[in-house]
Scaffold this motif. Structure first.
Motif, short mmCIF file in Angstrom:
data_model
loop_
_atom_site.label_atom_id
_atom_site.label_comp_id
_atom_site.label_asym_id
_atom_site.label_seq_id
_atom_site.Cartn_x
_atom_site.Cartn_y
_atom_site.Cartn_z
N UNK A 40 0.85 -1.19 0.00
CA UNK A 40 0.00 0.00 0.00
C UNK A 40 0.89 1.24 0.00
N UNK A 41 0.34 2.33 -0.53
CA UNK A 41 1.04 3.62 -0.51
C UNK A 41 -0.01 4.71 -0.37
N UNK A 42 0.11 5.53 0.66
CA UNK A 42 -0.84 6.61 0.88
C UNK A 42 -0.58 7.79 -0.03
N UNK A 72 4.99 8.95 -4.51
CA UNK A 72 4.57 8.18 -3.35
C UNK A 72 5.66 7.93 -2.34
N UNK A 73 5.47 8.45 -1.10
CA UNK A 73 6.46 8.24 -0.05
C UNK A 73 5.86 7.64 1.23
N UNK A 74 4.56 7.32 1.21
CA UNK A 74 3.91 6.71 2.38
C UNK A 74 3.67 5.22 2.10
N UNK A 132 17.42 8.64 -8.10
CA UNK A 132 17.77 8.09 -6.79
C UNK A 132 16.79 6.98 -6.41
N UNK A 133 15.49 7.30 -6.34
CA UNK A 133 14.52 6.29 -5.92
C UNK A 133 13.12 6.71 -6.32
N UNK A 134 12.49 5.87 -7.16
CA UNK A 134 11.08 6.07 -7.44
C UNK A 134 10.28 5.81 -6.18
N UNK A 135 9.03 6.30 -6.19
CA UNK A 135 8.16 6.13 -5.04
C UNK A 135 7.34 4.86 -5.08
N UNK A 136 6.33 4.82 -4.20
CA UNK A 136 5.61 3.59 -3.94
C UNK A 136 4.27 3.43 -4.61
N UNK A 137 3.87 4.33 -5.50
CA UNK A 137 2.60 4.14 -6.20
C UNK A 137 2.88 3.29 -7.44
N UNK A 138 3.19 2.05 -7.17
CA UNK A 138 3.62 1.08 -8.18
C UNK A 138 3.50 -0.32 -7.60
N UNK A 139 3.65 -1.33 -8.45
CA UNK A 139 3.59 -2.70 -7.96
C UNK A 139 4.84 -3.08 -7.18
#
Length: 364
Positions: A40-42, A72-74, A132-139
């Motif tokens: 999950x990603x908030x 996405x960082x949550x 550097x780093x993509x966020x979390x709104x992804x699989x």
């Protein structure tokens, strides 16, 4: 690194108001790196302001956001792949539920080397700079080698695990207020962070806990979480009420969490002389205030609060013990393919915390 021969679904930011659901290459773990299957990603208020084109993200000659990037960082997820040495270095194994702090420290600047990594001079945050780093709104997503990684108990409910990041920010912010037992504390803003701050501030047992917001439903939640006084400034005089609680002096601690200029000027009015003003919000525009209040009139202690340093283990512990809850905070979940609908809900007042959950189907 990215596997170009294998793809995944992700939301990709190409610019303000230009976020697209796409198939992109899957990440591949290098030395001390971790690939995580996102659970999950908030969607954060900052994400909404970034989407809308807020100057703090897009302004100037060197904008903070470097598209194309997965936002996405949550986030939190399950360890899928460990690069060489990653398991030993981070203390995790395949199948563990893990979260990384939202900043990816450089580990070289003066702040990182002195233990103040959350103020890293390079300051790469998940979901804003792809290099550097993509966020979390992804699989799937990659935790770089310098990530601060924490294990999440397997039995923790998904909704609780999904608020570890904002709860860590709430803990850091409340700690910055240095709340004492005889303090009257005012929290301005009862969005996700304000409601979590309310739960944390209650654990400090101040003399009186006050929450201010324009939405009655959120004020009702604040009372459920421990606020003794709630104020809707749209129809009530916040300054008069706070002064009536404090013998006319004003509150001891004011935590600004509205992200609106009026939250700042309101706080400068209702805080007492020598009070502690804590600023957490991300603003969409500049704020103007009479700075003579800070020095000449009240000699205020102005404190910023940024991220959630050293607070992730505390957040996990509070959730595990049931002292803080996501119940009432997490209100909606969406599949990645439903990004446009999820964003509209996150921006509206019909939601509090909206989650993006790969594979989720309930709202389709």
């Amino acid at each position: 690194m990215t596997r170009l021969d294998r793809t995944m679904t992700a939301v990709v930011c190409h610019g303000p108001r230009d976020y697209r659901v796409e198939r992109v290459g899957m990440p591949e773990a290098g030395p001390r790196e971790i690939v995580v299957r996102v659970d999950a990603c908030g969607i954060c208020a900052g994400d909404c302001k970034c989407w809308a084109g807020a100057p703090m993200f897009w302004g100037g000659d060197n904008p903070y956001v470097k598209p194309p990037v997965i936002p996405g960082h949550e986030f939190f997820g399950t360890v899928e792949e460990l690069g060489p040495g990653a398991g030993e270095y981070h203390g995790v194994a395949i199948g563990d539920r893990v979260i990384a702090e939202q900043i990816v420290p450089c580990d070289r600047c003066r702040f990182c080397r002195s233990g103040q990594y959350w103020m890293c001079e390079v300051h790469n945050i998940f979901g804003f700079q792809r290099q550097v780093a993509d966020g979390g709104i992804a699989e799937y997503m990659l935790y770089p080698a310098t990530s601060r990684v924490h294990k999440i108990p397997a039995e923790m409910p998904l909704e609780d695990a999904a608020i570890i990041e904002p709860l860590s920010c709430a803990i850091h912010t409340v700690n910055r207020g240095d709340i004492q037992l005889d303090d009257v504390v005012v929290i301005a803003g009862a969005g996700p962070l304000g409601l979590l701050m309310t739960q944390v501030a209650r654990l400090k047992t101040p003399r009186k806990l006050v929450v201010i917001d324009m939405v009655d439903e959120r004020l009702a939640l604040a009372r459920r979480y421990g606020a003794e006084v709630t104020i809707n400034p749209g129809r009530e005089d916040a300054e008069a009420i706070v002064r009536s609680l404090t013998g006319g002096y004003g509150c001891d601690v004011y935590i600004e969490n509205t992200g609106h200029p009026s939250g700042v000027t309101q706080g400068l009015k209702i805080i007492r002389k020598l009070g502690r003003f804590v600023e957490f919000s991300v603003f969409g525009s500049e704020t103007t205030a009479d700075w003579s209040i800070i020095g000449d009139r009240k000699e205020l202690d102005i404190r910023g609060a940024h991220l959630g340093p050293y607070c992730y283990p505390i957040a996990i512990d509070l959730l595990s013990r049931g002292l803080v809850t996501s119940d009432g905070v997490v209100t909606h979940s969406y599949a990645l393919e439903d990004w446009d609908e999820a964003l509209k809900m996150a921006i509206s007042l019909d939601s509090i915390k909206v989650l993006m959950r790969p594979g989720y189907r309930a709202n389709r």
